[in-house]
Design a protein around this motif. Structure first.
Motif, short mmCIF file in Angstrom:
data_model
loop_
_atom_site.label_atom_id
_atom_site.label_comp_id
_atom_site.label_asym_id
_atom_site.label_seq_id
_atom_site.Cartn_x
_atom_site.Cartn_y
_atom_site.Cartn_z
N GLU A 94 0.88 -1.17 0.13
CA GLU A 94 -0.04 0.04 -0.06
C GLU A 94 0.91 1.12 -0.10
O GLU A 94 0.24 2.36 -0.16
N LEU A 95 2.15 1.07 0.21
CA LEU A 95 2.87 2.25 0.43
C LEU A 95 3.87 2.51 -0.85
O LEU A 95 4.45 1.71 -1.54
N GLU A 96 3.95 3.75 -1.30
CA GLU A 96 5.11 4.37 -2.36
C GLU A 96 6.25 4.77 -1.63
O GLU A 96 6.15 5.75 -0.96
N ILE A 97 7.26 4.16 -1.66
CA ILE A 97 8.34 4.27 -0.94
C ILE A 97 9.42 4.95 -1.83
O ILE A 97 9.84 4.15 -2.78
N THR A 98 10.06 6.21 -1.50
CA THR A 98 10.99 6.69 -2.36
C THR A 98 12.30 6.99 -1.30
O THR A 98 12.01 7.34 -0.17
N ALA A 99 13.34 7.38 -1.98
CA ALA A 99 14.34 7.96 -1.03
C ALA A 99 15.23 9.04 -1.77
O ALA A 99 15.32 9.02 -2.97
N MET A 100 15.68 10.17 -0.94
CA MET A 100 16.45 11.02 -1.46
C MET A 100 17.39 11.59 -0.62
O MET A 100 17.36 11.30 0.51
N ASP A 101 18.50 12.27 -1.15
CA ASP A 101 19.55 12.85 -0.43
C ASP A 101 19.08 14.05 0.34
O ASP A 101 18.42 14.80 -0.13
N SER A 102 19.17 14.01 1.61
CA SER A 102 18.68 15.30 2.52
C SER A 102 19.88 15.68 3.36
O SER A 102 19.72 16.37 4.42
N THR A 103 21.23 15.65 2.91
CA THR A 103 22.35 16.09 3.45
C THR A 103 22.49 17.61 3.70
O THR A 103 22.15 18.38 2.63
N ILE A 104 22.66 18.21 4.78
CA ILE A 104 22.82 19.62 4.85
C ILE A 104 24.15 20.03 4.77
O ILE A 104 24.98 19.24 5.92
N GLY A 105 24.55 20.76 4.30
CA GLY A 105 25.92 21.17 4.05
C GLY A 105 26.65 21.64 5.59
O GLY A 105 26.15 22.28 6.34
N GLY A 106 27.81 21.12 5.88
CA GLY A 106 28.40 21.16 7.10
C GLY A 106 28.09 20.43 8.12
O GLY A 106 28.85 20.18 9.11
N ASP A 107 27.13 19.25 7.87
CA ASP A 107 26.76 18.24 9.03
C ASP A 107 27.92 17.27 8.83
O ASP A 107 28.49 16.98 7.64
N PRO A 108 28.37 16.61 10.09
CA PRO A 108 29.42 15.75 9.77
C PRO A 108 28.96 14.34 9.43
O PRO A 108 29.72 13.73 8.77
N ASP A 109 27.64 14.17 9.25
CA ASP A 109 27.03 12.89 8.75
C ASP A 109 26.34 13.24 7.52
O ASP A 109 25.61 14.36 7.31
N GLY A 110 26.11 12.40 6.66
CA GLY A 110 25.35 12.22 5.60
C GLY A 110 23.81 12.00 6.05
O GLY A 110 23.62 11.08 6.72
N THR A 111 22.87 12.41 5.29
CA THR A 111 21.63 12.09 5.58
C THR A 111 20.49 11.72 4.21
O THR A 111 20.68 12.39 3.21
N VAL A 112 20.02 10.73 4.43
CA VAL A 112 18.94 9.96 3.37
C VAL A 112 17.57 10.17 3.94
O VAL A 112 17.41 9.51 4.93
#
Length: 227
Positions: free
Chosen positions: A96-114
């Protein structure tokens, strides 16, 4: 003497007839009383039977009315139960779910975020609660993300609505090739069916000593907070 004997005999005969008449009267009375008593008893029995039959008929009518009442009452709770069941919100299923992923990293953060979005496309309201399962496919094998430990409150999605959660991972700034990521596998909470997506984040992870996964997953509703 002859006349006296005849007279005595006549007296005896009359006395005998009188005695016989009295006995007949007594016998008639005795027989008549039982007959009357029997008739009265029979009449009483007959009346009593009629009354009993009347009571039975009334009881049957009352019983019929009671059964009808129970039948009607039985339908009430059933309807209420059905209505209650219809009012419940079930958990969201993978299909029932439409699942998608995108890069959500904010510049300057020590870690990346998806950020992973889950859109309800099932045509009904559904609930998500807790953490999704997240595994990264790499050239070194599958790597499972660990939970961040944030509170996981239930989220109810109406049809067409979207909720997100975040995945944080260490950025490979070592200058080496590191561990190359080839895909992202997402399993919604309380489900066993997974969806494989392209990985939108950094191409690789730094090599670690294997003491634990550096990839973290936040609860449903925590997009951008996976650090």
């Amino acid at each position: 003497m002859r006349v006296r004997k005849i007279t005595l005999a006549a007296v005896a005969v009359v006395a005998g007839l009188s005695l016989t008449a009295c006995q007949n009267d007594d016998d008639g009375t005795g027989q008549s009383a039982p007959s009357a008593t029997s008739t009265s008893s029979s009449s009483s029995s007959s009346n009593g039977g009629s009354e009993a039959a009347g009571s039975g008929s009334a009881g049957s009518d009352q019983g019929s009315g009671t059964d009808s009442g129970k039948s009607t009452a039985g339908q009430g709770p059933a309807a209420g139960t059905g209505s209650s069941e219809a009012g419940k919100t079930g958990k969201c299923r993978t299909d029932e779910l439409e699942i998608t992923a995108m890069d959500s990293t904010i510049g300057g953060d020590p870690d990346g975020t998806v950020a992973v979005d889950l859109k309800n496309g099932g045509g009904r309201d559904c609930t998500l609660s807790g953490h999704a399962g997240v595994d990264l496919k790499t050239n070194a094998g599958s790597l499972s993300a660990t939970r961040t430990g944030e509170p996981a409150d239930p989220v109810t999605l109406k049809d067409g609505e979207t909720v997100s959660f975040g995945i944080s991972y260490p950025i490979n700034d070592s200058g080496g090739s590191g561990v190359r990521i080839t895909g992202l596998v997402v399993t919604p909470p309380d489900e066993t069916k997974s969806v494989t997506l392209a990985w939108p984040g950094g191409a690789s992870l730094p090599v670690t000593d294997g003491s634990g996964s550096a990839v973290k997953v936040g609860p449903i509703g925590s997009a951008g907070q996976g650090g």
